[in-house]
Design a protein around this motif. Structure first.
Motif, PDB file in Angstrom:
ATOM      1  N   VAL A   1       0.836  -1.207   0.000  1.00 45.60           N
ATOM      2  CA  VAL A   1       0.000   0.000   0.000  1.00 45.60           C
ATOM      3  C   VAL A   1       0.868   1.253   0.000  1.00 45.60           C
ATOM      4  O   VAL A   1       0.592   2.221  -0.716  1.00 45.60           O
ATOM      5  N   ALA A   2       1.936   1.262   0.783  1.00 49.62           N
ATOM      6  CA  ALA A   2       2.825   2.424   0.844  1.00 49.62           C
ATOM      7  C   ALA A   2       3.429   2.730  -0.518  1.00 49.62           C
ATOM      8  O   ALA A   2       3.529   3.898  -0.932  1.00 49.62           O
ATOM      9  N   LEU A   3       3.810   1.700  -1.259  1.00 49.38           N
ATOM     10  CA  LEU A   3       4.467   1.891  -2.552  1.00 49.38           C
ATOM     11  C   LEU A   3       3.512   2.375  -3.635  1.00 49.38           C
ATOM     12  O   LEU A   3       3.962   2.776  -4.720  1.00 49.38           O
ATOM     13  N   LEU A   4       2.206   2.368  -3.366  1.00 46.28           N
ATOM     14  CA  LEU A   4       1.258   2.927  -4.327  1.00 46.28           C
ATOM     15  C   LEU A   4       1.504   4.422  -4.549  1.00 46.28           C
ATOM     16  O   LEU A   4       1.078   4.981  -5.559  1.00 46.28           O
ATOM     17  N   GLY A   5       2.183   5.070  -3.605  1.00 48.40           N
ATOM     18  CA  GLY A   5       2.434   6.506  -3.710  1.00 48.40           C
ATOM     19  C   GLY A   5       3.264   6.911  -4.911  1.00 48.40           C
ATOM     20  O   GLY A   5       3.195   8.064  -5.359  1.00 48.40           O
ATOM     21  N   VAL A   6       4.058   6.005  -5.473  1.00 47.87           N
ATOM     22  CA  VAL A   6       4.910   6.358  -6.618  1.00 47.87           C
ATOM     23  C   VAL A   6       4.092   6.526  -7.889  1.00 47.87           C
ATOM     24  O   VAL A   6       4.625   6.992  -8.906  1.00 47.87           O
ATOM     25  N   ARG A   7       2.820   6.173  -7.869  1.00 51.28           N
ATOM     26  CA  ARG A   7       1.982   6.283  -9.064  1.00 51.28           C
ATOM     27  C   ARG A   7       1.256   7.622  -9.151  1.00 51.28           C
ATOM     28  O   ARG A   7       0.541   7.878 -10.118  1.00 51.28           O
ATOM     29  N   ILE A   8       1.427   8.474  -8.160  1.00 48.42           N
ATOM     30  CA  ILE A   8       0.647   9.713  -8.091  1.00 48.42           C
ATOM     31  C   ILE A   8       1.578  10.903  -7.945  1.00 48.42           C
ATOM     32  O   ILE A   8       2.585  10.843  -7.238  1.00 48.42           O
ATOM     33  N   THR A   9       1.234  12.003  -8.620  1.00 47.00           N
ATOM     34  CA  THR A   9       1.921  13.277  -8.413  1.00 47.00           C
ATOM     35  C   THR A   9       0.869  14.364  -8.168  1.00 47.00           C
ATOM     36  O   THR A   9      -0.273  14.259  -8.636  1.00 47.00           O
ATOM     37  N   ILE A  10       1.267  15.400  -7.459  1.00 43.72           N
ATOM     38  CA  ILE A  10       0.360  16.524  -7.210  1.00 43.72           C
ATOM     39  C   ILE A  10       0.002  17.222  -8.514  1.00 43.72           C
ATOM     40  O   ILE A  10      -1.116  17.721  -8.690  1.00 43.72           O
ATOM     41  N   GLU A  11       0.948  17.257  -9.466  1.00 38.61           N
ATOM     42  CA  GLU A  11       0.702  17.900 -10.753  1.00 38.61           C
ATOM     43  C   GLU A  11      -0.418  17.200 -11.519  1.00 38.61           C
ATOM     44  O   GLU A  11      -1.252  17.854 -12.155  1.00 38.61           O
ATOM     45  N   GLN A  12      -0.457  15.867 -11.456  1.00 41.69           N
ATOM     46  CA  GLN A  12      -1.518  15.126 -12.128  1.00 41.69           C
ATOM     47  C   GLN A  12      -2.882  15.512 -11.586  1.00 41.69           C
ATOM     48  O   GLN A  12      -3.846  15.654 -12.347  1.00 41.69           O
ATOM     49  N   VAL A  13      -2.954  15.667 -10.289  1.00 41.50           N
ATOM     50  CA  VAL A  13      -4.226  16.062  -9.667  1.00 41.50           C
ATOM     51  C   VAL A  13      -4.620  17.471 -10.088  1.00 41.50           C
ATOM     52  O   VAL A  13      -5.782  17.752 -10.416  1.00 41.50           O
TER      53      VAL A  13
ATOM     54  N   THR B   1      12.614   4.599 -14.130  1.00 42.32           N
ATOM     55  CA  THR B   1      12.913   3.177 -13.931  1.00 42.32           C
ATOM     56  C   THR B   1      12.628   2.752 -12.491  1.00 42.32           C
ATOM     57  O   THR B   1      12.113   1.655 -12.245  1.00 42.32           O
ATOM     58  N   ILE B   2      12.941   3.641 -11.541  1.00 38.13           N
ATOM     59  CA  ILE B   2      12.664   3.344 -10.130  1.00 38.13           C
ATOM     60  C   ILE B   2      11.156   3.323  -9.883  1.00 38.13           C
ATOM     61  O   ILE B   2      10.641   2.465  -9.156  1.00 38.13           O
ATOM     62  N   THR B   3      10.449   4.278 -10.501  1.00 37.17           N
ATOM     63  CA  THR B   3       8.990   4.310 -10.368  1.00 37.17           C
ATOM     64  C   THR B   3       8.367   3.019 -10.884  1.00 37.17           C
ATOM     65  O   THR B   3       7.482   2.430 -10.231  1.00 37.17           O
ATOM     66  N   GLU B   4       8.833   2.570 -12.035  1.00 39.95           N
ATOM     67  CA  GLU B   4       8.312   1.329 -12.593  1.00 39.95           C
ATOM     68  C   GLU B   4       8.634   0.132 -11.696  1.00 39.95           C
ATOM     69  O   GLU B   4       7.792  -0.741 -11.480  1.00 39.95           O
ATOM     70  N   GLY B   5       9.847   0.131 -11.149  1.00 43.97           N
ATOM     71  CA  GLY B   5      10.229  -0.962 -10.256  1.00 43.97           C
ATOM     72  C   GLY B   5       9.411  -0.978  -8.979  1.00 43.97           C
ATOM     73  O   GLY B   5       8.965  -2.045  -8.531  1.00 43.97           O
ATOM     74  N   PHE B   6       9.182   0.202  -8.383  1.00 38.68           N
ATOM     75  CA  PHE B   6       8.370   0.287  -7.171  1.00 38.68           C
ATOM     76  C   PHE B   6       6.921  -0.097  -7.444  1.00 38.68           C
ATOM     77  O   PHE B   6       6.252  -0.709  -6.598  1.00 38.68           O
ATOM     78  N   THR B   7       6.403   0.288  -8.620  1.00 37.97           N
ATOM     79  CA  THR B   7       5.041  -0.076  -8.982  1.00 37.97           C
ATOM     80  C   THR B   7       4.896  -1.590  -9.088  1.00 37.97           C
ATOM     81  O   THR B   7       3.924  -2.176  -8.596  1.00 37.97           O
ATOM     82  N   ASP B   8       5.872  -2.224  -9.725  1.00 38.33           N
ATOM     83  CA  ASP B   8       5.849  -3.690  -9.835  1.00 38.33           C
ATOM     84  C   ASP B   8       5.967  -4.340  -8.455  1.00 38.33           C
ATOM     85  O   ASP B   8       5.276  -5.326  -8.169  1.00 38.33           O
ATOM     86  N   LEU B   9       6.853  -3.781  -7.612  1.00 40.19           N
ATOM     87  CA  LEU B   9       7.017  -4.326  -6.268  1.00 40.19           C
ATOM     88  C   LEU B   9       5.733  -4.190  -5.462  1.00 40.19           C
ATOM     89  O   LEU B   9       5.345  -5.106  -4.719  1.00 40.19           O
ATOM     90  N   SER B  10       5.051  -3.050  -5.612  1.00 36.73           N
ATOM     91  CA  SER B  10       3.775  -2.842  -4.921  1.00 36.73           C
ATOM     92  C   SER B  10       2.759  -3.884  -5.358  1.00 36.73           C
ATOM     93  O   SER B  10       2.041  -4.468  -4.528  1.00 36.73           O
ATOM     94  N   ARG B  11       2.700  -4.135  -6.661  1.00 38.17           N
ATOM     95  CA  ARG B  11       1.754  -5.122  -7.177  1.00 38.17           C
ATOM     96  C   ARG B  11       2.066  -6.512  -6.623  1.00 38.17           C
ATOM     97  O   ARG B  11       1.170  -7.239  -6.195  1.00 38.17           O
ATOM     98  N   TRP B  12       3.346  -6.869  -6.578  1.00 38.57           N
ATOM     99  CA  TRP B  12       3.731  -8.175  -6.055  1.00 38.57           C
ATOM    100  C   TRP B  12       3.393  -8.300  -4.568  1.00 38.57           C
ATOM    101  O   TRP B  12       2.940  -9.353  -4.108  1.00 38.57           O
ATOM    102  N   CYS B  13       3.612  -7.221  -3.826  1.00 37.54           N
ATOM    103  CA  CYS B  13       3.299  -7.243  -2.399  1.00 37.54           C
ATOM    104  C   CYS B  13       1.807  -7.440  -2.161  1.00 37.54           C
ATOM    105  O   CYS B  13       1.393  -8.219  -1.289  1.00 37.54           O
ATOM    106  N   LEU B  14       0.982  -6.732  -2.941  1.00 37.37           N
ATOM    107  CA  LEU B  14      -0.462  -6.835  -2.761  1.00 37.37           C
ATOM    108  C   LEU B  14      -0.973  -8.224  -3.156  1.00 37.37           C
ATOM    109  O   LEU B  14      -1.859  -8.775  -2.490  1.00 37.37           O
ATOM    110  N   VAL B  15      -0.415  -8.785  -4.228  1.00 36.48           N
ATOM    111  CA  VAL B  15      -0.831 -10.131  -4.628  1.00 36.48           C
ATOM    112  C   VAL B  15      -0.424 -11.146  -3.567  1.00 36.48           C
ATOM    113  O   VAL B  15      -1.191 -12.060  -3.222  1.00 36.48           O
TER     114      VAL B  15
END
Length: 354
Positions: free
Chosen positions: A92-104, A292-306
Motif C-alpha cells: 500500500v505504501a508503494l502505491l504513492g509512486v503512481r501519483i503526483t500533485i501535478e496530475q491532480v 525506472t525506479i517508479t516502474e520498479g516500485f510499482t511492480d514491487l507494490s503489485r507483487w506485495c499486494l498479490v
C-alpha cells in the motif's frame, strides 16, 4: 583495569550482537515457510493472469483459499500472518509512486469535486445501508471505501487500520472478492454505456475513472475506447487513489478508541505505511524518482499486494464466507450503482467540467 577485566568488557560489548543475530535468523526461519507459499501463489496467479487474462488479485485470493488448511498448521502460520500484515502495508505504501500533485492539479476543480463527493457519499451510503440490512457498520464502511476509492487495494489499506474482531478478516475477503468481480464486470459493460450515452473522450474518461473500482480495469476500459479517454480516466482514477490518505486518517479517528484498547495504549497518530505513501507522493511530485525506479516500485507494490491477498485467502475458508449470505453482495452492488449514477449526474449537469 587488569587484562582480565578488559577482556570481560569486550565480551560484554559483543554479547548483544551475538544474541541479536540468532533472533533475526529465528524470525526469518519462522516466517519463511508461510511467506514462500504466499509468494509461490503470487507467481502462479500472475503468470495465469498475464497469459490467459483475468484479475490477478482474485486468482490469488481463490488459490489461497484452497490452501486454508495451512493456516491451521503451526509451521506456516507465522509467515502467512507476516504476509497478510507487513507485506500488505509495504504494498500500500508503494502505491504513492503512481501519483503526483501535478496530475491532480491538471484535472481542474470539477473532477476533483466529483471524486471527493463520490468518495464521501459512497462511504456514508455504505454505512447507512449496512445498518439497514442488519450488517456491521464496519462492513459498510469497508465496502463503501473500497468501491469509492480503488477497489481491492483500498479494502486492504482500510482494513489494516480497522479494529480486529471475529468477522474482520471475513469482511475483508468478502469485500475483495465482491469489488474485484464488480470491477471486472464494469470494465466490460461501462464502455458500452459510454457509447449509448454518446460521451466525448473527456466525459468518458471522467466517467470510467470515477466509477470503475480497480486501476487495472480503469486503464483497460479507458484505452479500449481511445487514447484520450485512457489518459483522462487514468488521471481521475489516480485522484481517487490519492483519496486513500484522508480516508485512512478518518478511519483511524473513527476507530481510535477500539485500537487503543487492542494495542494497550500504544496507538500512533498515523501508521508508518500511510506516512510512507504520502512521502512517496511528495517525492514523486518533485521529480526525484527516476522512471525506472517508479516502474520498479510499482511492480514491487503489485507483487506485495498479490502476496498479501494470497495470505488472506489462506486464512479464510469457503465455509466462513457461506455464512455471510447475499447481503454483502447486495450492499456492494448498491454502492456501485449509486457511484455510477452520481458521476453521471455530475457529467450531465456539467459539474465535472468546471
Amino acid at each position: 583495569m587488569t587484562r582480565r577485566d578488559a577482556d570481560r568488557a569486550t565480551d560484554m560489548s559483543t554479547l548483544p550482537h551475538k544474541r541479536s543475530l540468532p533472533r533475526s535468523l529465528a524470525l526469518l526461519q519462522s516466517i519463511m515457510p508461510g511467506l514462500m507459499i504466499c509468494i509461490t501463489i503470487a507467481l502462479a496467479t500472475t503468470f495465469i493472469a498475464d497469459h490467459y487474462g483475468g484479475p490477478t488479485l482474485l486468482y490469488a485470493l481463490l488459490f489461497g483459499m484452497t490452501l486454508h488448511f495451512l493456516s491451521e498448521e503451526g509451521r506456516c502460520l507465522a509467515g502467512v500472518e507476516f504476509a497478510a500484515k507487513r507485506v500488505l502495508r509495504l504494498g500500500v505504501a508503494l502505491l504513492g509512486v503512481r501519483i503526483t500533485i501535478e496530475q491532480v492539479a491538471e484535472l481542474g476543480i470539477g473532477p476533483v469535486l466529483t471524486v471527493v463527493c463520490g468518495v464521501m457519499l459512497t462511504i456514508a451510503l455504505g454505512a447507512i445501508l449496512a445498518r439497514l440490512m442488519g450488517l456491521d457498520r464496519d462492513m459498510g464502511l469497508l465496502t463503501g471505501g473500497s468501491v469509492a476509492i480503488c477497489g481491492a487495494s483500498a479494502a486492504l489499506a482500510l482494513s489494516a487500520v480497522m479494529p480486529r474482531h471475529a468477522t474482520h478478516e471475513r469482511n475483508t475477503i468478502m469485500t475483495v472478492v465482491g469489488v474485484t468481480t464488480l470491477s471486472t464486470m464494469a470494465m466490460v459493460t461501462y464502455p458500452l454505456i459510454v457509447g449509448l450515452l454518446g460521451l466525448d473522450d473527456t466525459e468518458a474518461g471522467i466517467f470510467l475513472g470515477g466509477t470503475i473500482h480497480d486501476v487495472a480495469q480503469v486503464v483497460g476500459a479507458g484505452y479500449m475506447i481511445s487514447e484520450g479517454t485512457g489518459d483522462v480516466s487514468t488521471f481521475v482514477k489516480l485522484l481517487r487513489v490519492a483519496m486513500l490518505v484522508p480516508a485512512v486518517m478518518v478511519f483511524m479517528f473513527l476507530f481510535r478508541r477500539h485500537r487503543h484498547e487492542e494495542d494497550s495504549g500504544k496507538v500512533p497518530m498515523l501508521p508508518g505505511f500511510l506516512m510512507a505513501f504520502v512521502g512517496l507522493v511528495v517525492i514523486n511530485s518533485l521529480g526525484w524518482i527516476p522512471p525506472t525506479i517508479t516502474e520498479g516500485f510499482t511492480d514491487l507494490s503489485r507483487w506485495c499486494l498479490v502476496t498479501a491477498i494470497a495470505a488472506l485467502g489462506i486464512k479464510t475458508s469457503f465455509q466462513k464466507l457461506a455464512v455471510v449470505g447475499w447481503k454483502p453482495v447486495i450492499l456492494m452492488v448498491s454502492e456501485t450503482l449509486f457511484l455510477l449514477l452520481l458521476v453521471l449526474a455530475c457529467i450531465y449537469f456539467d459539474l465535472a467540467s468546471l
